[in-house]
Design an enzyme around this catalytic site. Structure first.
Site, PDB file in Angstrom:
ATOM      1  N   HIS A 105       0.833  -1.251   0.018  1.00 45.25           N
ATOM      2  CA  HIS A 105       0.221   0.120   0.085  1.00 45.25           C
ATOM      3  C   HIS A 105       0.968   1.351   0.055  1.00 45.25           C
ATOM      4  CE1 HIS A 105       0.934  -0.613   4.217  1.00 45.25           C
ATOM      5  NE2 HIS A 105       0.577   0.559   4.550  1.00 45.25           N
ATOM      6  N   LEU A 106       0.458   2.132  -1.040  1.00 45.49           N
ATOM      7  CA  LEU A 106       1.039   3.528  -0.709  1.00 45.49           C
ATOM      8  C   LEU A 106       0.052   4.327   0.063  1.00 45.49           C
ATOM      9  CD1 LEU A 106       1.599   2.460  -4.041  1.00 45.49           C
ATOM     10  CD2 LEU A 106       2.947   4.411  -3.813  1.00 45.49           C
TER      11      LEU A 106
END
Length: 315
Positions: free
Chosen positions: A158-159
């Site tokens: 995840h960013l």
């Protein structure tokens, strides 16, 4: 629930609507902070004392496997399945946008792969295409914590993005006060006493179709070049490129910064990518005093790799 396909023009309204809903039903649990500043190394660092940080850490412990010697149970993945009440919508066929359940900063967005991908897998074109939808939605900072030593709290890729400015005082991103001194073609930023690689970007404020794909490729190419310049070693796992060195990534429409990491904490204070933007979080007054004593810039240098290990310095 079928998620809505988001665009740069619809993203911010969608975040606002989902935030209202998530607050009303209790899915979103904002963490209150007290903001102070410490000037160090030419940067006015924003220090947020997170009085209820223990709530988030307790949730993380509840999700962790049983202790050694006890029966092991798989760690719960909060992204599979994700909480529908926190889902803002779809950024692409490969990524969804979720509100950060325990948010310190408003409109803190998680950009999460639909299927499980390890956080240590390198970012790819699809990751940057999803990130750029968010960056075009409104001026914001994208960041990535590459591994637990870099501050990652979840193993699912995840960013993250947060709106700019990070602080009403000074630069939109506090570290930007040093970036103008970097060479026009990037490289090292004078004043940053740790290994890093920096480059300037020119990403369109809005784009569709082919232009959007070109911008994602431009960002991906810059990212790969910075990994090489910062001596971030890689390896393949089941045919997928993975990092061998933990690192943090910061991205705006205007620039990109990579910092290789050695450890997550200094004197008990945890640091993720936002620390290298000039925004630090402490549990209590004692940790704030620890940061003041060490100096935020020195603290960052102690969790990052030493500057002498920067590949561009070794040439």
């Amino acid at each position: 629930m079928a998620a809505t396909l988001l665009t740069a023009s619809t993203l911010r309204d969608a975040i606002a609507q989902r935030t209202r809903h998530a607050l009303q039903c209790g899915a979103l649990q904002p963490i209150e902070t007290a903001l102070t500043h410490i000037d160090d190394g030419g940067v006015r660092f924003a220090i947020r004392e997170v009085s209820s940080l223990a709530r988030k850490e307790a949730a993380r412990r509840a999700d962790a496997p049983a202790s050694q010697g006890m029966p092991q149970t798989p760690r719960r993945n909060p992204f599979l399945p994700y909480d529908d009440d926190l889902c803002v919508g779809e950024l692409s066929s490969t990524h969804v946008a979720l509100l950060n359940k325990y948010n310190v900063l408003d409109e803190h967005l998680l950009i999460v792969t639909r299927r499980f991908v390890p956080q240590e897998a390198l970012l790819d074109h699809a990751d940057f295409a999803a990130l750029l939808v968010a960056l075009r939605g409104f001026d914001s900072l994208g960041f990535y914590n590459g591994g637990p030593e870099a501050g990652a709290s979840q193993p699912h890729k995840h960013l993250q993005t947060v709106p700019l400015p990070l602080d009403a005082v000074g630069a939109a991103v506090p570290i930007e006060t040093l970036l103008d001194a970097a060479p026009p073609d990037g490289g090292r930023v004078p004043g940053l006493p740790f290994a890093h690689a920096f480059t300037r970007l020119e990403l369109a404020g809005s784009a569709t179709g082919e232009t959007a794909g070109q911008d994602a490729q431009r960002a991906l190419d810059a990212y790969r070049a910075l990994l090489h310049a910062a001596d971030i070693r890689t390896t393949e796992v089941d045919g997928v490129p993975h990092q061998r060195t933990p690192y943090n990534l910061l991205v705006t429409r205007r620039w990109m910064l990579v910092v290789p990491r050695e450890t997550e904490r200094v004197d008990g204070v945890s640091m993720n990518a936002l620390g290298f933007a000039g925004s630090l979080f402490v549990r209590d007054a004692a940790q704030r005093e620890t940061l003041a004593r060490i100096g935020p810039m020195t603290a960052l240098a102690r969790v990052a790799k030493p500057a002498r290990l920067n590949a561009s310095d070794e040439r």
